[in-house]
Design a protein around this motif. Sequence first.
Motif, short mmCIF file in Angstrom:
data_model
loop_
_atom_site.label_atom_id
_atom_site.label_comp_id
_atom_site.label_asym_id
_atom_site.label_seq_id
_atom_site.Cartn_x
_atom_site.Cartn_y
_atom_site.Cartn_z
N SER A 77 -26.83 -104.31 -0.90
CA SER A 77 -27.60 -104.75 0.16
C SER A 77 -29.31 -104.20 -0.14
O SER A 77 -29.97 -104.89 0.03
CB SER A 77 -27.03 -103.91 1.31
OG SER A 77 -27.12 -102.44 1.10
N THR A 81 -32.13 -107.13 -0.22
CA THR A 81 -33.09 -106.86 0.40
C THR A 81 -34.53 -106.78 -0.36
O THR A 81 -35.51 -107.14 0.15
CB THR A 81 -32.76 -105.81 1.35
OG1 THR A 81 -31.59 -106.08 2.03
CG2 THR A 81 -34.00 -105.67 2.55
N TYR A 152 -23.59 -111.94 1.52
CA TYR A 152 -24.94 -111.37 1.91
C TYR A 152 -26.16 -112.67 1.52
O TYR A 152 -26.90 -112.76 2.35
CB TYR A 152 -25.25 -110.25 1.03
CG TYR A 152 -26.16 -108.90 1.71
CD1 TYR A 152 -25.58 -108.15 2.39
CD2 TYR A 152 -27.29 -109.10 1.30
CE1 TYR A 152 -26.14 -107.22 3.07
CE2 TYR A 152 -28.18 -107.85 1.79
CZ TYR A 152 -27.62 -107.26 2.65
OH TYR A 152 -28.66 -105.81 3.16
N PHE A 189 -31.05 -106.98 7.68
CA PHE A 189 -30.69 -106.72 6.70
C PHE A 189 -30.77 -104.93 6.42
O PHE A 189 -30.15 -104.00 6.14
CB PHE A 189 -30.95 -107.10 5.31
CG PHE A 189 -30.07 -108.57 5.04
CD1 PHE A 189 -29.07 -108.67 5.91
CD2 PHE A 189 -30.55 -109.37 4.27
CE1 PHE A 189 -28.27 -109.94 5.93
CE2 PHE A 189 -29.81 -110.61 3.88
CZ PHE A 189 -28.87 -110.85 4.98
N SER A 327 -24.67 -107.52 7.16
CA SER A 327 -25.77 -106.42 7.06
C SER A 327 -25.05 -105.13 6.87
O SER A 327 -25.63 -104.30 6.61
CB SER A 327 -26.72 -106.56 8.20
OG SER A 327 -25.97 -106.12 9.49
#
Length: 546
Positions: A77, A81, A152, A189, A327
Amino acid sequence: MIAFLLLAVLASGIGTGWLNAAACLAGGIITFASVYAGSLVYVSGSVSSHNAAVSSDIRTSIKASYRTGAVLGLCISALVTAVLLAVFQFMKTASVMSLAGSFAMGASVAAVLLHTGGDVYSSAYSLAVPSGDFTDRSGFFTGAGSDIAESYILSAAAVIMLADLAVASSGVTSTFTNGAAARFVMIVFASGIAGSIAGIMMQRAGIGNDPSRGADIGLIAAALISTAISAYFSNQMLQSVVYALAAGTGMLAAIILAEISRFFSADSRIFKGAGKNLGRHSVVIFNMGTGFFTTAATGIIILAAIVVSFNLANFYGVALCAAGMTSLTAASSAVTGLSVISAQTSEIISSSSEGGDEDTEMDKMSDATAIVADRTGIMSKTYRTVAGSLSAMAVFSAFAMSSQVDSIDIMALRVFAGIIVGICSAFVLTGTIIGSVHVTGRVARRDMGRSDDETGSTSSLRGAALPAVISIALPTLIGLLFGPATLAGFLIAVIATGFFIITGFNNSGRHFENTAIQSLASVIKMMTAFSVAFLPVFIKIGGFLF
């Protein structure tokens, strides 16, 4: 995998331009890097868990497993991001929107091989080694990580590609720009990362007491915190909280389904009761019948999430619903680590037991960790299945809007043919993946005397190659020969059918837990991402036959 990715990059460059090819390569690199970085902790995390369990410290063992999965999720993540933030910082919104499909395709190319290869390897290994011996589940861990990374990136791409639709349907054209709509996915996110960290920290101390319940509380806390943060920024950036609510709808649906799935874990009363009253073969039939029956509840909840998010913000809301699910990657990955490493720990403890009073205690510890693995494993699989399927649906929405086939006549021959081929393809791919497990297991059993697993792992990657080739060949043939409308019918059929096949197997108890069928999700997402990336080609020269 490198060769397959480079072929996809080359095709992307020839078909859609070399800037798109660069985006495709970047997507593959990001997926591989995030999974690799997260998987580096697998060895240390699993060793720590095993040592603690052998020392009779089950609570510490469970915490180590939970922490290992959390690190994987945070790596994925945070890296994705950060990449999105950098891209928006240095590129114009219009350029980002045009490259999102190629970026998603690159992520899918890497994920389809990592996921299918990893799942096939561990599934085959569990069949090859004699019962009671150690089973290598590292492939399941890698496969889960690549599946999460792919979902994702795909959900982010869908939100970005549907930004124009969000502006058009908002009715607030003066202050609501496509740039704000596209960038909002980073808010979702980032909020998910903050919420996941909070949820993980809240449950890290108590996860050893009741692991499956602790995992629930961690996910719920993460969802509430993430939705609250998103709501603030949604109101500031997009002049309404409905967009945060669309993301929250996805989180809620996934958590509800994960909770329901616990009733169908391998150690549930439903399957245990059947085992006492039915013969071995009858139990297998009962388990499969039960698993496929449960798809009705899953379908209803997913449909409800889609309807609610669509009413909140059109197809942009559906994409946000998928982004909301993914997320919470860190929190859901913590559950994955808890499941995979606990199962492996249980097998190690069981194989070290050789009889005697002391071993009776060891058997109890083995059973305890096995129960943790069963109950959290079904939650992890369900969460990933729902997130992956909804991500594919969100990307399909972008495909439909971009190709201007949002109004599809299913009675048109070309569309009807696409639907039939899509349904058939989902079952053919299922058979292909299961067949790969059989072939790889046979090779692994033949080479069990080797000092390494080189042959088995190579065979598993070869088994993954055929589904990967199919995932590119089918959309290419359909798009070129019949055009975007037929391809749209094909995609919606294969997404829906594949989702229910995976759900049915997931909820069918112990006899079906190691079939590698979870990797079917990556194959389907690959088809969808590839179709979006090459849509300009299909629009320009598609429809040779019709």
